[in-house]
Design an enzyme around this catalytic site. Sequence first.
Site, mmCIF file in Angstrom:
data_model
loop_
_atom_site.group_PDB
_atom_site.id
_atom_site.type_symbol
_atom_site.label_atom_id
_atom_site.label_comp_id
_atom_site.label_asym_id
_atom_site.label_seq_id
_atom_site.Cartn_x
_atom_site.Cartn_y
_atom_site.Cartn_z
ATOM 1 C CG ASP A 8 -1.987 -1.050 1.176
ATOM 2 O OD1 ASP A 8 -2.066 -1.759 0.153
ATOM 3 O OD2 ASP A 8 -2.744 -1.169 2.155
ATOM 4 C CG ASP A 129 -12.784 -2.140 -0.627
ATOM 5 O OD1 ASP A 129 -12.225 -3.225 -0.868
ATOM 6 O OD2 ASP A 129 -12.407 -1.058 -1.111
#
Length: 240
Positions: A8, A129
């Site tokens: 990330d 998500d």
Amino acid sequence: MIILPAIDLYNRKVVRLYQGDYGQQEIFGDDPIVFAQNFAKAGAKYLHLVDLNGAKEGTKKQFDLVAEIVAKTDLFVELGGGIRNEEDIQDCLSIGVKRVILGTIAQQEPQFAKEMIKKYREKIAIGVDARKGKVAVNGWLETTETDAYIFCQELVAAGCQTIIYTDIARDGTGMGMDSAAYEKLNALGCNIIASGGVATLADITSLAQAGTYGTIVGKSLYSGQLDLSECLNAAAEVEK
């Protein structure tokens, strides 16, 4: 089952968020390229790459860094974060990204997502998500009223070949996976990549036994809780 170590990117550094909270981030390094190369040396073939700046701001922000990671490894790179139009998709594919992840835009503009799925086929994944069963968008900052499982059903009906399903409540916590949820998702008939909470080799084994296409491993690698080579071996062992 494939294993996708995760990087990330936030402000060009390697970070992990706790349950998607930008205010609870831990920095693990300032050279993402080295992290990617080390994953490859450990035996990884895939890399899950997320531009957190892009996800938060709604536009790709660290594109030059992504291009360098792709160029300096032989990894199959899938990329998400701030990709909101076809030009962005084409830009990503042009630098060698193998699979482009559409997240927020897929929920906000489902017709666009369906058109991209139809046009680019296996090169498009949809990131779903979920927070308490509802789809979250804009870098997980906003939770919608869209039921995550029904949304996945609709994506499969539209021809989606790969869904990356993240349980936000477990992401970055190391609390383990909800294997029953992934068994249900696997029955939809597309490639499901599990994300959020992988804590043990048993998690990897159970996901593989359930027929999951892939799983993303992040925080547990960075904390030393899991070893990437052992993760790869555990997944391969189920296939024997």
